[in-house]
Design a protein around this motif. Sequence first.
Motif, PDB file in Angstrom:
ATOM      1  N   ARG A 168       0.561   4.412   6.336  1.00 17.88           N
ATOM      2  CA  ARG A 168       1.550   3.467   5.799  1.00 17.88           C
ATOM      3  C   ARG A 168       2.570   3.180   6.884  1.00 17.88           C
ATOM      4  NH1 ARG A 168       3.288   4.479  -0.475  1.00 17.88           N
ATOM      5  NH2 ARG A 168       1.214   4.561  -1.392  1.00 17.88           N
ATOM      6  N   LEU A 169       3.134   1.991   6.852  1.00 20.67           N
ATOM      7  CA  LEU A 169       4.134   1.639   7.857  1.00 20.67           C
ATOM      8  C   LEU A 169       5.416   2.448   7.694  1.00 20.67           C
ATOM      9  CD1 LEU A 169       3.961  -2.200   8.474  1.00 20.67           C
ATOM     10  CD2 LEU A 169       3.426  -0.336  10.013  1.00 20.67           C
ATOM     11  N   GLU A 170       5.623   3.044   6.518  1.00 19.51           N
ATOM     12  CA  GLU A 170       6.799   3.891   6.337  1.00 19.51           C
ATOM     13  C   GLU A 170       6.728   5.118   7.241  1.00 19.51           C
ATOM     14  OE1 GLU A 170       6.746   4.726   2.200  1.00 19.51           O
ATOM     15  OE2 GLU A 170       7.696   2.838   1.615  1.00 19.51           O
ATOM     16  N   ASP A 171       5.522   5.455   7.726  1.00 26.30           N
ATOM     17  CA  ASP A 171       5.368   6.597   8.627  1.00 26.30           C
ATOM     18  C   ASP A 171       5.837   6.281  10.038  1.00 26.30           C
ATOM     19  OD1 ASP A 171       4.139   7.735   6.445  1.00 26.30           O
ATOM     20  OD2 ASP A 171       2.123   7.247   7.117  1.00 26.30           O
ATOM     21  N   LEU A 199       8.146  -5.559   8.119  1.00 24.48           N
ATOM     22  CA  LEU A 199       6.747  -5.353   7.754  1.00 24.48           C
ATOM     23  C   LEU A 199       6.605  -4.183   6.787  1.00 24.48           C
ATOM     24  CD1 LEU A 199       4.992  -5.862  11.214  1.00 24.48           C
ATOM     25  CD2 LEU A 199       5.015  -7.439   9.284  1.00 24.48           C
ATOM     26  N   ALA A 200       7.343  -3.099   7.055  1.00 19.05           N
ATOM     27  CA  ALA A 200       7.293  -1.950   6.143  1.00 19.05           C
ATOM     28  C   ALA A 200       7.845  -2.327   4.769  1.00 19.05           C
ATOM     29  CB  ALA A 200       8.080  -0.779   6.742  1.00 19.05           C
ATOM     30  N   GLU A 201       8.896  -3.157   4.765  1.00 16.34           N
ATOM     31  CA  GLU A 201       9.462  -3.607   3.490  1.00 16.34           C
ATOM     32  C   GLU A 201       8.444  -4.449   2.716  1.00 16.34           C
ATOM     33  OE1 GLU A 201      13.000  -6.575   1.832  1.00 16.34           O
ATOM     34  OE2 GLU A 201      12.574  -6.429   3.964  1.00 16.34           O
ATOM     35  N   LEU A 202       7.719  -5.304   3.438  1.00 18.64           N
ATOM     36  CA  LEU A 202       6.700  -6.132   2.790  1.00 18.64           C
ATOM     37  C   LEU A 202       5.613  -5.257   2.174  1.00 18.64           C
ATOM     38  CD1 LEU A 202       5.361  -8.854   2.181  1.00 18.64           C
ATOM     39  CD2 LEU A 202       4.333  -8.766   4.457  1.00 18.64           C
ATOM     40  N   GLU A 203       5.117  -4.289   2.939  1.00 20.48           N
ATOM     41  CA  GLU A 203       4.082  -3.393   2.412  1.00 20.48           C
ATOM     42  C   GLU A 203       4.603  -2.606   1.213  1.00 20.48           C
ATOM     43  OE1 GLU A 203       1.027  -0.101   4.272  1.00 20.48           O
ATOM     44  OE2 GLU A 203       3.153   0.071   4.734  1.00 20.48           O
ATOM     45  N   ARG A 204       5.836  -2.112   1.325  1.00 16.60           N
ATOM     46  CA  ARG A 204       6.424  -1.324   0.237  1.00 16.60           C
ATOM     47  C   ARG A 204       6.592  -2.174  -1.019  1.00 16.60           C
ATOM     48  NH1 ARG A 204      10.039   0.537   3.082  1.00 16.60           N
ATOM     49  NH2 ARG A 204      11.666  -1.012   2.694  1.00 16.60           N
ATOM     50  N   GLU A 205       7.030  -3.434  -0.865  1.00 15.08           N
ATOM     51  CA  GLU A 205       7.235  -4.301  -2.021  1.00 15.08           C
ATOM     52  C   GLU A 205       5.911  -4.672  -2.682  1.00 15.08           C
ATOM     53  OE1 GLU A 205      10.086  -5.546  -3.635  1.00 15.08           O
ATOM     54  OE2 GLU A 205      10.796  -3.808  -2.541  1.00 15.08           O
ATOM     55  N   LEU A 206       4.860  -4.874  -1.875  1.00 13.57           N
ATOM     56  CA  LEU A 206       3.557  -5.178  -2.454  1.00 13.57           C
ATOM     57  C   LEU A 206       3.083  -4.035  -3.348  1.00 13.57           C
ATOM     58  CD1 LEU A 206       1.727  -6.819   0.574  1.00 13.57           C
ATOM     59  CD2 LEU A 206       2.330  -7.936  -1.562  1.00 13.57           C
ATOM     60  N   ARG A 207       3.383  -2.803  -2.934  1.00 14.78           N
ATOM     61  CA  ARG A 207       2.990  -1.648  -3.742  1.00 14.78           C
ATOM     62  C   ARG A 207       3.955  -1.461  -4.913  1.00 14.78           C
ATOM     63  NH1 ARG A 207      -0.756   1.446  -0.751  1.00 14.78           N
ATOM     64  NH2 ARG A 207      -0.791   0.961   1.475  1.00 14.78           N
ATOM     65  N   ARG A 208       5.264  -1.605  -4.632  1.00 18.24           N
ATOM     66  CA  ARG A 208       6.266  -1.351  -5.669  1.00 18.24           C
ATOM     67  C   ARG A 208       6.146  -2.341  -6.818  1.00 18.24           C
ATOM     68  NH1 ARG A 208      11.208  -2.789  -7.335  1.00 18.24           N
ATOM     69  NH2 ARG A 208      11.333  -4.503  -5.854  1.00 18.24           N
ATOM     70  N   GLN A 209       5.835  -3.588  -6.511  1.00 25.73           N
ATOM     71  CA  GLN A 209       5.715  -4.598  -7.547  1.00 25.73           C
ATOM     72  C   GLN A 209       4.325  -4.625  -8.188  1.00 25.73           C
ATOM     73  OE1 GLN A 209       7.359  -8.411  -7.102  1.00 25.73           O
ATOM     74  NE2 GLN A 209       9.088  -7.774  -5.864  1.00 25.73           N
ATOM     75  N   ASN A 210       3.581  -3.548  -7.976  1.00 26.64           N
ATOM     76  CA  ASN A 210       2.303  -3.369  -8.660  1.00 26.64           C
ATOM     77  C   ASN A 210       1.320  -4.486  -8.325  1.00 26.64           C
ATOM     78  OD1 ASN A 210       0.529  -1.976 -10.341  1.00 26.64           O
ATOM     79  ND2 ASN A 210       1.066  -3.210 -12.128  1.00 26.64           N
ATOM     80  N   ALA A 246      19.278 -11.992   6.024  1.00 26.36           N
ATOM     81  CA  ALA A 246      17.916 -12.523   6.159  1.00 26.36           C
ATOM     82  C   ALA A 246      17.268 -12.661   4.788  1.00 26.36           C
ATOM     83  CB  ALA A 246      17.085 -11.605   7.045  1.00 26.36           C
ATOM     84  N   PRO A 247      16.442 -13.685   4.597  1.00 28.61           N
ATOM     85  CA  PRO A 247      15.768 -13.836   3.292  1.00 28.61           C
ATOM     86  C   PRO A 247      14.819 -12.679   3.054  1.00 28.61           C
ATOM     87  CG  PRO A 247      14.817 -15.321   4.924  1.00 28.61           C
ATOM     88  CD  PRO A 247      16.026 -14.710   5.562  1.00 28.61           C
ATOM     89  N   PRO A 248      14.587 -12.347   1.783  1.00 28.42           N
ATOM     90  CA  PRO A 248      13.654 -11.255   1.483  1.00 28.42           C
ATOM     91  C   PRO A 248      12.234 -11.642   1.873  1.00 28.42           C
ATOM     92  CG  PRO A 248      14.264 -12.403  -0.532  1.00 28.42           C
ATOM     93  CD  PRO A 248      15.139 -12.957   0.562  1.00 28.42           C
ATOM     94  N   ALA A 249      11.377 -10.627   1.958  1.00 25.40           N
ATOM     95  CA  ALA A 249       9.985 -10.880   2.297  1.00 25.40           C
ATOM     96  C   ALA A 249       9.356 -11.827   1.266  1.00 25.40           C
ATOM     97  CB  ALA A 249       9.212  -9.561   2.337  1.00 25.40           C
ATOM     98  N   ASP A 250       8.626 -12.816   1.757  1.00 27.43           N
ATOM     99  CA  ASP A 250       7.998 -13.806   0.878  1.00 27.43           C
ATOM    100  C   ASP A 250       6.722 -13.197   0.302  1.00 27.43           C
ATOM    101  OD1 ASP A 250       6.987 -15.972  -0.420  1.00 27.43           O
ATOM    102  OD2 ASP A 250       7.188 -17.368   1.254  1.00 27.43           O
ATOM    103  N   LEU A 251       6.857 -12.555  -0.858  1.00 32.64           N
ATOM    104  CA  LEU A 251       5.722 -11.870  -1.459  1.00 32.64           C
ATOM    105  C   LEU A 251       4.647 -12.853  -1.916  1.00 32.64           C
ATOM    106  CD1 LEU A 251       7.361  -9.033  -3.571  1.00 32.64           C
ATOM    107  CD2 LEU A 251       6.204  -8.854  -1.388  1.00 32.64           C
ATOM    108  N   ARG A 252       5.066 -14.016  -2.407  1.00 27.36           N
ATOM    109  CA  ARG A 252       4.072 -14.974  -2.894  1.00 27.36           C
ATOM    110  C   ARG A 252       3.201 -15.459  -1.743  1.00 27.36           C
ATOM    111  NH1 ARG A 252       3.011 -17.620  -7.348  1.00 27.36           N
ATOM    112  NH2 ARG A 252       4.853 -16.773  -8.385  1.00 27.36           N
ATOM    113  N   ALA A 253       3.828 -15.797  -0.611  1.00 31.61           N
ATOM    114  CA  ALA A 253       3.044 -16.248   0.544  1.00 31.61           C
ATOM    115  C   ALA A 253       2.135 -15.134   1.042  1.00 31.61           C
ATOM    116  CB  ALA A 253       3.973 -16.722   1.662  1.00 31.61           C
ATOM    117  N   ALA A 254       2.678 -13.902   1.054  1.00 30.06           N
ATOM    118  CA  ALA A 254       1.862 -12.771   1.484  1.00 30.06           C
ATOM    119  C   ALA A 254       0.700 -12.541   0.530  1.00 30.06           C
ATOM    120  CB  ALA A 254       2.729 -11.516   1.586  1.00 30.06           C
ATOM    121  N   MET A 255       0.966 -12.692  -0.768  1.00 23.80           N
ATOM    122  CA  MET A 255      -0.090 -12.487  -1.756  1.00 23.80           C
ATOM    123  C   MET A 255      -1.160 -13.562  -1.637  1.00 23.80           C
ATOM    124  SD  MET A 255      -0.666 -10.188  -3.982  1.00 23.80           S
ATOM    125  CE  MET A 255      -2.441 -10.201  -3.773  1.00 23.80           C
ATOM    126  N   ASP A 256      -0.745 -14.796  -1.380  1.00 16.93           N
ATOM    127  CA  ASP A 256      -1.722 -15.870  -1.184  1.00 16.93           C
ATOM    128  C   ASP A 256      -2.596 -15.586   0.036  1.00 16.93           C
ATOM    129  OD1 ASP A 256      -0.702 -17.147  -3.372  1.00 16.93           O
ATOM    130  OD2 ASP A 256       0.495 -18.599  -2.243  1.00 16.93           O
TER     131      ASP A 256
END
Length: 644
Positions: free
Chosen positions: A322-325, A346-357, A17-27
């Motif tokens: 957090r969704l990791e819970d 969804l948890a991966e998306l939330e985690r990546e938004l935080r991890r990528q600062n 599966a493609p990775p979470a679309d961080l740019r679309a989520a950020m927009d």
Amino acid sequence: MTGYRYDRYVDGPDPLAPPADLRAAMDELGREVMEGASPESALRELLRRGVPGARGLDDLTARLWQRRSAIQRRHRLDGTLQEVRELLDRALEAERTALFPDPDDDARFREAQLAALPQGTAAAVRELAEYDWRSPQARESYEQIRDLLGRELLDQRFQGLKQAMRSVGQEDVQRIQEMLTDLNALLAEHAQGTDTTERFQEFMRRHGEFFPENPRTVQELVDALAARSAAAQRMANSMTEQQRDELNALSQQAFGDSGVGSQLSTLDSLLRGLRPGEDWTGSARFRGGQPLGLGEGARAMEDLAELDALAEQLSQSYPGARLEDLDVESLVRQLGDEAGVDARRLAELERELRRQNLLERAPDGSLRLTPKALRRLGETALRGVIDSVRARGGRENRQAGAAGELLGSTRPWRFGDTEPWNVPRTITNAVLRAGVGEIGLDVADVEISETEQRSRAAVALCVDTSWSMVQDGRWVPMKRTALALHHLVSTRFRTDALQLITFGRHAEAVDIGQLTALEGVWEQGTNLHHALLLAGRHLRRHPDAQPVVLVVTDGEPTAHLEADGQAEFTYPPLPRTIAKTLVEVDGLARLGASITVFRLGDDPRLARFVDLVARRGGGRVVAPDEDGLGAAVVGDYLRSRRRR
């Protein structure tokens, strides 16, 4: 021939599966924030709605409630009582069939005994405890009642035990009694705070067959038993009073006088003391037609409790959520593998938004966008402006600066760039890419030296934040315009000094993060006088720069600043308000600044005022629509640079 079979991948997230679309989520996050939502609520809203490829938390929660409702609509809790009644009726029918052809008085006496049995199932079973059955089939059916009750009572408290024990004979009862005696002694010591590690290991060595969940510590054992015992109690609470009385009476006969019943009562008391936080008083309404036994009923109550816990986790309404819970294993157990995949994405998306600062915690504990996230939003806003310019017949100017002074920084070459190559960086990139072997240049290796125009500008962007901007749908276009201009200045004209100024009842100099997160507040007043005053201060701090003032507004000035710092508001505007505003326009003109006013809306009073400002300050008026505001502001800024 070798055959192959392809199926859906369900063991965790799809590896292809493609990775979470961080740019679309950020927009999407940026859009919510610019509309007035906090970053925290914007993130929650994004996760609630979901993203492409993953259903949101709202969808998962709705499916949880549907499953919960289905359990209660489908079942009822008198399955064991109904099965006991069927076994009892079968035993009585077989006994009467055996007595009917016998002519002696003993047979008639027995028939009278059976006819005089109490109506209640438990009372009838108790009455027949000493009865000497003539029919072997009847005796077998009656003995099955005791076996059934014993297995159901054990299955109600010990998961999976019903399947492991096909009957509850004397030898089985003895084993159960020994296990319960050792278990209660272990839990009693644990309740006193004694170290029971060795005793627990010995207990599991002797009685591990009763615990298919295989607990590794005393705590895990207590957790499993307490959850099951609390579910059994909630099941009893959910029954009618008559059903509870019948069940209690039958339970006393399940194991005879072996003492197992009292041991189970002791176990329940110990577990209540060790886990008072479990729900021992809850209940649920079951209104279906499918009967459940005691063990099945306890599992249904556990399912309901698990569904409630999952719904709370999905709500993300508790502090620090957090969704990791999220307990993904429980979610998969209740809703299937697809729900687990959605939750992990969804948890991966939330985690990546935080991890990528892109998101960070502010000192007050709230969530906010990081500078990196603001740069991304600015880049997106600027790209939208450029697309708008292209749609109107213009073209993008990718030039980082006119042929002027080198800034000392480089960046990868893009199509259309005309700056000189930075040869050392380009060769270094080629060497690093090639490693050992022949070295050749690739387009991806090329880096250019960034340049800047020798002239610099001091830019004041004054944006109206009065309530009418929110009410008339101009709030987000205004913020998007400021983001685009800020990104353009900070990335391509970095020697320019940009000041963002908001003005409602009062004016304030803000940074891009404050402006992006600014919420619309109902407040009367358009204090352009205060905004121009702050703009003049900014220009005076940069006397060597070309002064540029850009004003975005949808209303004439209705407030001005008094000498004591208080803002005076009046509508229609006082002549004093207009006069003080024009004094600041004249002051900016003496500094050499031309004011460009971007007029939003068709208010004729505003049109007359801004025309006056343009004549007094040597500027001009632009009347874009909301969609063209960004292109108009950025285009005017670039036009002023080209003119210099």
